[in-house]
Design an enzyme around this catalytic site. Structure first.
Site, PDB file in Angstrom:
ATOM      1  N   ASP A  66      -9.535  -8.344 -19.068  1.00  0.00           N
ATOM      2  CA  ASP A  66      -9.698  -9.470 -19.997  1.00  0.00           C
ATOM      3  C   ASP A  66      -8.314  -9.878 -20.515  1.00  0.00           C
ATOM      4  OD1 ASP A  66     -10.234 -11.247 -22.008  1.00  0.00           O
ATOM      5  OD2 ASP A  66     -11.530  -9.905 -23.158  1.00  0.00           O
TER       6      ASP A  66
ATOM      7  N   HIS B 145       0.835  -1.212   0.000  1.00  0.00           N
ATOM      8  CA  HIS B 145       0.000   0.000   0.000  1.00  0.00           C
ATOM      9  C   HIS B 145       0.868   1.260   0.000  1.00  0.00           C
ATOM     10  CE1 HIS B 145      -3.595   2.184   0.128  1.00  0.00           C
ATOM     11  NE2 HIS B 145      -4.206   1.620   1.151  1.00  0.00           N
TER      12      HIS B 145
END
Length: 433
Positions: free
Chosen positions: A378, A161
């Site tokens: 995708d 993070h």
């Protein structure tokens, strides 16, 4: 069902081209510096069995799925080069092309359908590369590709993070999927945040200290509640006195309301105050907004407070209004003051939030991962059939994620193990989720 997962390979993937010398040091912004380094953004993307015979690129027809993923990851890391580096100090990353961890595993006793039909937040952890705690020498990005016996795939990722927020991780994932499909243009991130917010954070409690403190004294578990479009429409009707609330505001207020009622049922006195906190991204709230591919952390926390004095009969509407007002109070003027170098502006604001946290007896925390495009990733096999996360060691934390249809919300509620069942069996909660 307890999954049986076997690691079959472990590699280090480096950028396909060396990072130029003038980019070897990546400066962290003010917001990056203020955030712990741990892997706090775990994400899992689930895909059916890839059909390499019908993929759109010549590369995937002549190589295995594994080789294709590794090669495209290497290519993508040349654009997202800080992820292949290592933290140098509390203000910069050494972009030394050390690479990212890449693991491959196989799940031997269940199918993809078994997992997504009966998901268990704790079991899903087995599909993530979290076998080792974060240390100062750790890679900033971990990737794990899990193959199910049916041929389905789950790609699990964890990022430090310190260098990335949810939107940055989404940009990377979509950039990687573009490269895997063989698109001529791979998503290129923008690294302007350290220029806009360059000053050093002075909170000594943050920085680069590793946070592995041994076994936790409490156990936090997560349960998932799914609000479909119809559920949200019903919540909107309940909040008809509030002007144009969003999905996130409606669901957040509803969970806060059920949290309050659950706590009131077990606590005395019932007139104590309650606070709710929401992480708000500032990238789109800047004037003009930053690009969605702006890389790094840029967010703040807003707080809403319910006290006995400002309680009313239509409490749900009141809570929706409070959360909506808190979130929409963060505007372009707020960001402008930060960008002008007014560090005191944010310090004063953070002090107000801390004060609200101390006032609230049982605070609840929200963060929204909605509308970040995870379902657009995708790799040549179609969109994910499901995007999920896992439980984190933070009680009373709610992460909101899109459903695959895009008009619903999955709420992942983290609570103490001894509390979660009582909360999860609330009839009013189950009537809407």
């Amino acid at each position: 069902m307890t999954m049986e997962v076997e690691i079959v390979s472990r590699d280090t993937i480096k950028p396909s081209f060396p990072t130029p010398s003038h980019l070897k040091t990546y400066n962290l912004s003010y917001f990056d510096q203020s955030i712990p380094s741990d892997y706090l953004i775990p994400i899992l993307l689930y895909y059916p069995k890839p059909n390499t015979s019908t993929t759109t690129t010549t590369t995937t027809t002549t190589t295995t799925t594994s080789t294709c993923l590794k090669e495209s990851l290497s290519k993508c890391l040349t654009k997202f080069y800080p992820l292949a580096g290592r933290l140098k100090d509390d203000v910069s990353v050494d972009c030394n092309d050390a690479g990212v961890d890449y693991l491959e595993a196989k799940v031997t006793n269940c199918t993809l359908l078994d997992v997504i039909t009966n998901p268990n937040a704790h079991s899903l952890r087995q599909l993530l590369p979290l076998d080792q705690p974060y240390t100062l020498e750790s890679p900033l990005l971990l990737v794990r590709v899990n193959q199910f016996q049916c041929g389905g795939i789950a790609i699990g990722m964890c990022v430090s993070h310190k260098v990335s927020d949810v939107s940055s991780l989404s940009a990377f994932i979509n950039g990687w999927s573009c490269a895997t499909r063989g698109d001529s243009e791979v998503i290129a991130p923008h690294f302007e945040l350290a220029t806009l917010f360059p000053w050093k954070y002075e909170n000594d409690d943050q920085g680069l200290e590793a946070t592995d403190e041994g076994p936790s004294k409490y156990v936090v578990v997560a349960k998932r509640f799914v609000f479909n479009a119809l559920d949200i429409a019903r919540l909107r009707e309940k909040a008809r006195n509030v002007e144009s609330p969003t999905r996130v505001e409606l669901v957040s207020a509803f969970i806060w309301k059920r949290f309050i009622e659950w706590d009131r049922s077990r606590s005395y006195p019932t007139s104590k105050p309650y606070s709710a906190f929401h992480v708000v991204s500032l990238k789109k709230r800047r004037a003009p907004p930053l690009t969605k591919h702006s890389f790094g952390n840029m967010s703040t926390i807003v707080g809403a407070l319910l006290t006995a004095e400002n309680d009313d009969n239509d409490e749900y509407c009141s809570l929706v209004g409070k959360i909506r007002g808190a979130i929409r109070g963060i505007d372009g003027e707020f960001v402008k003051k930060l960008e002008s170098g007014d560090e005191g502006h944010l310090k004063r604001y953070e002090a107000e939030i801390m004060q609200a946290s101390q006032v609230g007896n049982e605070p609840i925390h929200f963060t929204s991962w909605c509308r970040f495009g995870f379902y657009d990733a995708d790799f040549g096999w179609g969109r994910p059939v499901w995007v999920a996360t896992i439980s984190l060691e933070f009680p009373n934390l709610v992460r909101l994620m899109d459903t695959r249809s895009g008009d619903g919300i999955e709420a992942w509620v983290n609570m103490l193990e001894e509390d979660i069942e009582g909360f999860a069996n609330d009839p009013e909660l189950l009537a809407f989720a």
